[in-house]
Write an enzyme that holds these catalytic residues in place. Sequence first.
Site, short mmCIF file in Angstrom:
data_model
loop_
_atom_site.label_atom_id
_atom_site.label_comp_id
_atom_site.label_asym_id
_atom_site.label_seq_id
_atom_site.Cartn_x
_atom_site.Cartn_y
_atom_site.Cartn_z
N GLU A 95 0.83 -1.21 0.00
CA GLU A 95 0.00 0.00 0.00
C GLU A 95 0.86 1.26 0.00
O GLU A 95 1.95 1.25 0.57
CB GLU A 95 -0.85 0.03 1.28
CG GLU A 95 -2.03 -0.91 1.28
CD GLU A 95 -3.20 -0.38 0.46
OE1 GLU A 95 -3.23 0.81 0.11
OE2 GLU A 95 -4.09 -1.20 0.17
N ASP A 96 0.34 2.32 -0.58
CA ASP A 96 1.04 3.61 -0.52
C ASP A 96 0.84 4.26 0.85
O ASP A 96 1.78 4.64 1.53
CB ASP A 96 0.57 4.54 -1.64
CG ASP A 96 -0.95 4.67 -1.73
OD1 ASP A 96 -1.69 3.98 -0.99
OD2 ASP A 96 -1.43 5.47 -2.56
N ASP A 99 -4.93 5.62 5.70
CA ASP A 99 -5.49 6.82 6.30
C ASP A 99 -6.60 6.38 7.26
O ASP A 99 -6.32 5.90 8.36
CB ASP A 99 -5.98 7.71 5.14
CG ASP A 99 -6.49 9.07 5.54
OD1 ASP A 99 -6.72 9.30 6.72
OD2 ASP A 99 -6.67 9.92 4.66
N PHE A 148 -1.96 16.16 3.73
CA PHE A 148 -2.22 15.54 2.44
C PHE A 148 -0.92 15.52 1.65
O PHE A 148 -0.38 16.57 1.31
CB PHE A 148 -3.33 16.25 1.66
CG PHE A 148 -3.72 15.48 0.44
CD1 PHE A 148 -4.58 14.40 0.53
CD2 PHE A 148 -3.16 15.80 -0.80
CE1 PHE A 148 -4.89 13.64 -0.59
CE2 PHE A 148 -3.48 15.05 -1.93
CZ PHE A 148 -4.34 13.97 -1.82
N ARG A 161 2.57 12.13 -9.26
CA ARG A 161 3.00 10.76 -8.96
C ARG A 161 4.49 10.56 -9.26
O ARG A 161 5.14 9.73 -8.64
CB ARG A 161 2.20 9.75 -9.78
CG ARG A 161 0.73 9.67 -9.44
CD ARG A 161 0.10 8.44 -10.10
NE ARG A 161 -1.35 8.50 -10.13
CZ ARG A 161 -2.14 8.11 -9.14
NH1 ARG A 161 -1.63 7.67 -8.02
NH2 ARG A 161 -3.46 8.18 -9.25
P1 5GP Z 1 -8.24 5.26 3.53
O1 5GP Z 1 -9.30 4.36 2.99
O2 5GP Z 1 -7.28 4.55 4.45
O3 5GP Z 1 -8.85 6.47 4.18
O4 5GP Z 1 -7.46 5.84 2.30
C1 5GP Z 1 -6.48 5.16 1.64
C2 5GP Z 1 -6.29 5.68 0.25
O5 5GP Z 1 -6.57 7.08 0.17
C3 5GP Z 1 -4.83 5.55 -0.16
O6 5GP Z 1 -4.58 4.33 -0.81
C4 5GP Z 1 -4.62 6.75 -1.05
O7 5GP Z 1 -4.97 6.44 -2.37
C5 5GP Z 1 -5.58 7.79 -0.51
N1 5GP Z 1 -4.94 8.75 0.43
C6 5GP Z 1 -5.06 8.82 1.77
N2 5GP Z 1 -4.33 9.82 2.29
C7 5GP Z 1 -3.72 10.39 1.24
C8 5GP Z 1 -2.78 11.48 1.11
O8 5GP Z 1 -2.33 12.13 2.06
N3 5GP Z 1 -2.36 11.75 -0.17
C9 5GP Z 1 -2.78 11.08 -1.26
N4 5GP Z 1 -2.31 11.45 -2.44
N5 5GP Z 1 -3.66 10.05 -1.19
C10 5GP Z 1 -4.10 9.71 0.05
#
Ligand code: 5GP
Length: 171
Positions: A95-96, A99, A148, A161
């Site tokens: 995973e990147d 959140d 963010f 990216r």
């Molecule tokens: P979650 O479901 O955990 O809230 O969100 C996960 C996904 O939201 C990540 O895989 C990513 O694509 C996006 N995301 C969450 N935080 C960030 C952030 O700070 N920057 C970016 N570019 N994408 C984020």
Amino acid sequence: MEKIEVIFKKEEIQKKIKELGALISKDYGDEEIVLVCNLKGAFIFLADLCRYITSPTSIDFIATTSYKGTETTGDVRIIKDLKMDVKGKHLLLVEDIVDTGFTLDYTVKYLWLHKPKSIRICTLLDKRCKRKVELDLDYIGFEIEDRFVVGYGLDYNERYRELDYIGELIL
Ligand code: 5GP
């Protein structure tokens, strides 16, 4: 005007990924790992990580969607499924960023439907302070605050990216 404030430089990221690769290789040894990359954000991380893992690996991709701009929608959907048959295999989900955890929670539950032997999670970034779903993360690169971020695979409306560093997007 949009501005990006550097948080992690290229060298720092590479050093961390090398450490993660060594840890993963030690844990899995000679066992084969299927690295499952969550598109699109983790594609650069996966490309570097797989070259630091010495255990035998194969690679597949899954794609989910839930974000619009800088906000999570909570409504997670699988938009691309695995191509490989991963039944009985060790999966390492790459995973990147985690959140709220909604995306990962949904993805892991979905991956179990493919009947793998095990599933572990490796994330480059962990925004733990934002978590709404409790999850066990096995390998974590960096923990970050509620900012963010873009770069190194992470986008803002499909931009940034390609950056080799990670920075906070200031709108
Ligand atoms: P979650 O479901 O955990 O809230 O969100 C996960 C996904 O939201 C990540 O895989 C990513 O694509 C996006 N995301 C969450 N935080 C960030 C952030 O700070 N920057 C970016 N570019 N994408 C984020």
